[in-house]
Design a protein around this motif. Structure first.
Motif, PDB file in Angstrom:
ATOM      1  N   SER A 128     -42.603  -4.139  95.123  1.00 46.39           N
ATOM      2  CA  SER A 128     -43.832  -3.343  95.050  1.00 46.39           C
ATOM      3  C   SER A 128     -44.322  -3.231  93.614  1.00 46.39           C
ATOM      4  CB  SER A 128     -43.595  -1.934  95.607  1.00 46.39           C
ATOM      5  OG  SER A 128     -43.427  -1.962  96.997  1.00 46.39           O
ATOM      6  N   PRO A 129     -45.635  -3.327  93.402  1.00 44.88           N
ATOM      7  CA  PRO A 129     -46.173  -3.100  92.057  1.00 44.88           C
ATOM      8  C   PRO A 129     -45.835  -1.685  91.604  1.00 44.88           C
ATOM      9  CG  PRO A 129     -47.834  -4.042  93.513  1.00 44.88           C
ATOM     10  CD  PRO A 129     -46.685  -3.636  94.374  1.00 44.88           C
ATOM     11  N   TYR A 130     -45.523  -1.526  90.346  1.00 45.02           N
ATOM     12  CA  TYR A 130     -45.167  -0.203  89.839  1.00 45.02           C
ATOM     13  C   TYR A 130     -46.416   0.665  89.702  1.00 45.02           C
ATOM     14  CZ  TYR A 130     -43.523   3.495  86.753  1.00 45.02           C
ATOM     15  OH  TYR A 130     -43.212   4.726  86.201  1.00 45.02           O
ATOM     16  N   ALA A 131     -46.328   1.887  90.198  1.00 45.35           N
ATOM     17  CA  ALA A 131     -47.420   2.859  90.059  1.00 45.35           C
ATOM     18  C   ALA A 131     -46.820   4.141  89.516  1.00 45.35           C
ATOM     19  CB  ALA A 131     -48.107   3.101  91.398  1.00 45.35           C
ATOM     20  N   GLU A 132     -47.066   4.425  88.254  1.00 44.66           N
ATOM     21  CA  GLU A 132     -46.394   5.548  87.601  1.00 44.66           C
ATOM     22  C   GLU A 132     -46.766   6.900  88.205  1.00 44.66           C
ATOM     23  OE1 GLU A 132     -49.569   6.053  83.886  1.00 44.66           O
ATOM     24  OE2 GLU A 132     -47.525   5.382  83.504  1.00 44.66           O
ATOM     25  N   ASP A 133     -47.911   6.980  88.887  1.00 41.42           N
ATOM     26  CA  ASP A 133     -48.323   8.258  89.470  1.00 41.42           C
ATOM     27  C   ASP A 133     -47.577   8.584  90.764  1.00 41.42           C
ATOM     28  OD1 ASP A 133     -50.285   8.858  87.539  1.00 41.42           O
ATOM     29  OD2 ASP A 133     -51.682   7.501  88.502  1.00 41.42           O
ATOM     30  N   LEU A 134     -47.127   7.561  91.478  1.00 41.76           N
ATOM     31  CA  LEU A 134     -46.544   7.785  92.795  1.00 41.76           C
ATOM     32  C   LEU A 134     -45.070   8.190  92.665  1.00 41.76           C
ATOM     33  CD1 LEU A 134     -48.197   4.866  94.776  1.00 41.76           C
ATOM     34  CD2 LEU A 134     -48.922   7.266  94.607  1.00 41.76           C
ATOM     35  N   ILE A 135     -44.885   9.420  92.232  1.00 41.00           N
ATOM     36  CA  ILE A 135     -43.550   9.975  92.037  1.00 41.00           C
ATOM     37  C   ILE A 135     -43.453  11.303  92.764  1.00 41.00           C
ATOM     38  CG2 ILE A 135     -43.225   8.834  89.806  1.00 41.00           C
ATOM     39  CD1 ILE A 135     -44.005  11.470  88.469  1.00 41.00           C
ATOM     40  N   VAL A 136     -42.240  11.800  92.883  1.00 39.90           N
ATOM     41  CA  VAL A 136     -42.040  13.093  93.538  1.00 39.90           C
ATOM     42  C   VAL A 136     -42.851  14.168  92.820  1.00 39.90           C
ATOM     43  CG1 VAL A 136     -40.358  14.886  94.045  1.00 39.90           C
ATOM     44  CG2 VAL A 136     -39.750  12.486  94.391  1.00 39.90           C
ATOM     45  N   GLY A 137     -43.606  14.927  93.593  1.00 38.33           N
ATOM     46  CA  GLY A 137     -44.434  15.984  93.036  1.00 38.33           C
ATOM     47  C   GLY A 137     -45.896  15.617  92.909  1.00 38.33           C
ATOM     48  N   PHE A 138     -46.223  14.321  93.002  1.00 40.59           N
ATOM     49  CA  PHE A 138     -47.625  13.911  92.893  1.00 40.59           C
ATOM     50  C   PHE A 138     -48.418  14.466  94.069  1.00 40.59           C
ATOM     51  CE2 PHE A 138     -51.066  10.838  93.791  1.00 40.59           C
ATOM     52  CZ  PHE A 138     -51.744  10.923  92.582  1.00 40.59           C
ATOM     53  N   ASP A 139     -49.524  15.150  93.786  1.00 46.02           N
ATOM     54  CA  ASP A 139     -50.278  15.799  94.859  1.00 46.02           C
ATOM     55  C   ASP A 139     -51.788  15.600  94.729  1.00 46.02           C
ATOM     56  OD1 ASP A 139     -50.766  17.420  92.681  1.00 46.02           O
ATOM     57  OD2 ASP A 139     -50.269  19.305  93.676  1.00 46.02           O
ATOM     58  N   ASP A 140     -52.181  14.472  94.164  1.00 47.21           N
ATOM     59  CA  ASP A 140     -53.603  14.152  94.043  1.00 47.21           C
ATOM     60  C   ASP A 140     -53.920  12.885  94.848  1.00 47.21           C
ATOM     61  OD1 ASP A 140     -54.402  16.235  92.342  1.00 47.21           O
ATOM     62  OD2 ASP A 140     -53.634  15.173  90.589  1.00 47.21           O
ATOM     63  N   GLY A 141     -55.192  12.691  95.116  1.00 47.63           N
ATOM     64  CA  GLY A 141     -55.636  11.429  95.697  1.00 47.63           C
ATOM     65  C   GLY A 141     -55.246  11.191  97.134  1.00 47.63           C
ATOM     66  N   ALA A 142     -55.124  12.242  97.935  1.00 51.43           N
ATOM     67  CA  ALA A 142     -54.738  12.047  99.342  1.00 51.43           C
ATOM     68  C   ALA A 142     -55.715  11.136 100.070  1.00 51.43           C
ATOM     69  CB  ALA A 142     -54.639  13.394 100.052  1.00 51.43           C
ATOM     70  N   HIS A 143     -56.996  11.213  99.723  1.00 52.73           N
ATOM     71  CA  HIS A 143     -58.010  10.393 100.389  1.00 52.73           C
ATOM     72  C   HIS A 143     -57.903   8.917 100.036  1.00 52.73           C
ATOM     73  CE1 HIS A 143     -59.488  11.137  96.368  1.00 52.73           C
ATOM     74  NE2 HIS A 143     -60.397  10.189  96.515  1.00 52.73           N
ATOM     75  N   ALA A 144     -57.129   8.601  98.966  1.00 51.67           N
ATOM     76  CA  ALA A 144     -57.056   7.224  98.488  1.00 51.67           C
ATOM     77  C   ALA A 144     -55.704   6.570  98.740  1.00 51.67           C
ATOM     78  CB  ALA A 144     -57.355   7.191  96.983  1.00 51.67           C
ATOM     79  N   THR A 145     -54.792   7.259  99.393  1.00 50.99           N
ATOM     80  CA  THR A 145     -53.478   6.691  99.696  1.00 50.99           C
ATOM     81  C   THR A 145     -53.239   6.719 101.198  1.00 50.99           C
ATOM     82  OG1 THR A 145     -52.279   8.806  99.547  1.00 50.99           O
ATOM     83  CG2 THR A 145     -52.562   7.552  97.500  1.00 50.99           C
ATOM     84  N   ALA A 146     -52.477   5.752 101.675  1.00 51.88           N
ATOM     85  CA  ALA A 146     -52.165   5.724 103.104  1.00 51.88           C
ATOM     86  C   ALA A 146     -51.340   6.939 103.494  1.00 51.88           C
ATOM     87  CB  ALA A 146     -51.426   4.432 103.443  1.00 51.88           C
ATOM     88  N   LEU A 147     -50.448   7.367 102.605  1.00 53.61           N
ATOM     89  CA  LEU A 147     -49.636   8.546 102.881  1.00 53.61           C
ATOM     90  C   LEU A 147     -50.521   9.756 103.116  1.00 53.61           C
ATOM     91  CD1 LEU A 147     -46.629   9.607 102.893  1.00 53.61           C
ATOM     92  CD2 LEU A 147     -47.061  10.326 100.543  1.00 53.61           C
ATOM     93  N   GLY A 148     -51.488   9.953 102.237  1.00 55.85           N
ATOM     94  CA  GLY A 148     -52.404  11.076 102.390  1.00 55.85           C
ATOM     95  C   GLY A 148     -53.225  10.966 103.654  1.00 55.85           C
ATOM     96  N   LYS A 149     -53.671   9.763 103.981  1.00 51.23           N
ATOM     97  CA  LYS A 149     -54.489   9.579 105.177  1.00 51.23           C
ATOM     98  C   LYS A 149     -53.715   9.911 106.450  1.00 51.23           C
ATOM     99  CE  LYS A 149     -57.368   5.951 103.147  1.00 51.23           C
ATOM    100  NZ  LYS A 149     -57.821   4.553 103.247  1.00 51.23           N
ATOM    101  N   ALA A 150     -52.433   9.535 106.495  1.00 52.70           N
ATOM    102  CA  ALA A 150     -51.636   9.827 107.680  1.00 52.70           C
ATOM    103  C   ALA A 150     -51.522  11.325 107.922  1.00 52.70           C
ATOM    104  CB  ALA A 150     -50.241   9.210 107.532  1.00 52.70           C
ATOM    105  N   LEU A 151     -51.488  12.097 106.841  1.00 51.72           N
ATOM    106  CA  LEU A 151     -51.414  13.553 106.982  1.00 51.72           C
ATOM    107  C   LEU A 151     -52.797  14.162 107.215  1.00 51.72           C
ATOM    108  CD1 LEU A 151     -48.731  14.283 104.250  1.00 51.72           C
ATOM    109  CD2 LEU A 151     -48.489  14.700 106.704  1.00 51.72           C
TER     110      LEU A 151
END
Length: 258
Positions: A128-151
């Motif tokens: 996977s390409p490294y994404a420094e923002d996608l770490i435990v505690g990240f809580d922004d950009g739900a509309h732009a991630t698949a994880l956020g969309k599923a919720l």
């Protein structure tokens, strides 16, 4: 940002100010002097001095030789406790790590925390390409991630519109969905295929896929699973990714239901 209208009538000002001091120090990795903290928090130097000394005594800030203060080790302890409380048992991390090893893709789970979508566990994969923002505690950009969309798909249309208004829908890339209408259409498509997708919407060159692990009537008990992949592989591999994610989600559900 705190909502002034939501301020409790029995707010303890000294506690609130102490947290403001801690936040100011945490946002300044180079450290701040007491006078700098006072200016940033709009407090008197005398009040700030007492708050800083208390926080230092409790281990939440540390004084360096040059007289500046940085975040203390107690913050790390509280963070680990938060991760454990939100992530669940160690088996959750073990399952994610195995999935990341088997596929080479970074896997993560997220849930609603205080009405925000937050990542609560991550296992990085070498493909996977490294994404420094996608770490435990990240809580922004739900509309732009698949994880956020599923919720977000578990919310009603009115709840999603309210979420979008409160959290905003910033454009991380030219492909980011920035209106509630386009997001609703995307979520409907994701629910129909049984897999929520995002391609170059959060970061260029990165795609992600996600599905729900635990549905629940209580919003903060819902859990979603996602993996990130090179954008060039997502479309061609979506079916295989869905199969693997479904298997991992079933394993996680068994642990998280206990």
């Amino acid at each position: 940002m705190r909502d002034p209208q939501a301020e409790p009538s029995d707010l303890i000002r000294s506690v609130s100010r102490a947290f403001q001091v801690l936040e100011a120090v945490g946002q300044s990795p180079r450290g701040l002097t007491v006078k700098q903290i006072a200016r940033r928090c709009e407090l008197t130097v005398a009040t700030t001095y007492h708050l800083v000394r208390t926080l230092a005594y409790e281990g939440y800030v540390m004084r360096r030789e040059d007289g500046t203060y940085i975040v203390g080790l107690e913050v790390a302890d509280r963070f680990r406790e938060l991760v454990l409380a939100c992530r669940g048992p160690q088996q959750v991390q073990d399952i994610l790590r195995k999935a990341a090893t088997d596929t080479g893709f970074t896997h993560m789970i997220g849930r609603f925390i205080t009405n925000r979508v937050a990542i609560v566990a991550v296992a990085e994969g070498v493909r996977s390409p490294y994404a420094e923002d996608l770490i435990v505690g990240f809580d922004d950009g739900a509309h732009a991630t698949a994880l956020g969309k599923a919720l977000l798909a578990t919310l009603s249309a009115d709840q999603r519109w309210r979420f979008a208004k409160e959290q905003g829908m910033p454009a991380f890339t030219p492909q980011t969905l920035t209106s509630p209408e386009t997001l609703d259409a995307d979520l409907t498509a994701g629910e129909r295929r049984g897999l929520h997708l995002e391609l170059n919407q959060f970061r260029p060159g990165i795609g992600s896929a996600a599905l729900l692990v635990l549905p629940d009537r209580e919003q903060d008990r819902r859990v979603a699973l996602a993996c990130t992949v090179p954008a060039t592989e997502l479309t061609a591999s979506a079916k295989a990714i869905k199969t693997r994610l479904t298997t991992v989600a079933q394993q996680l559900a068994e642990i998280l239901r206990e």
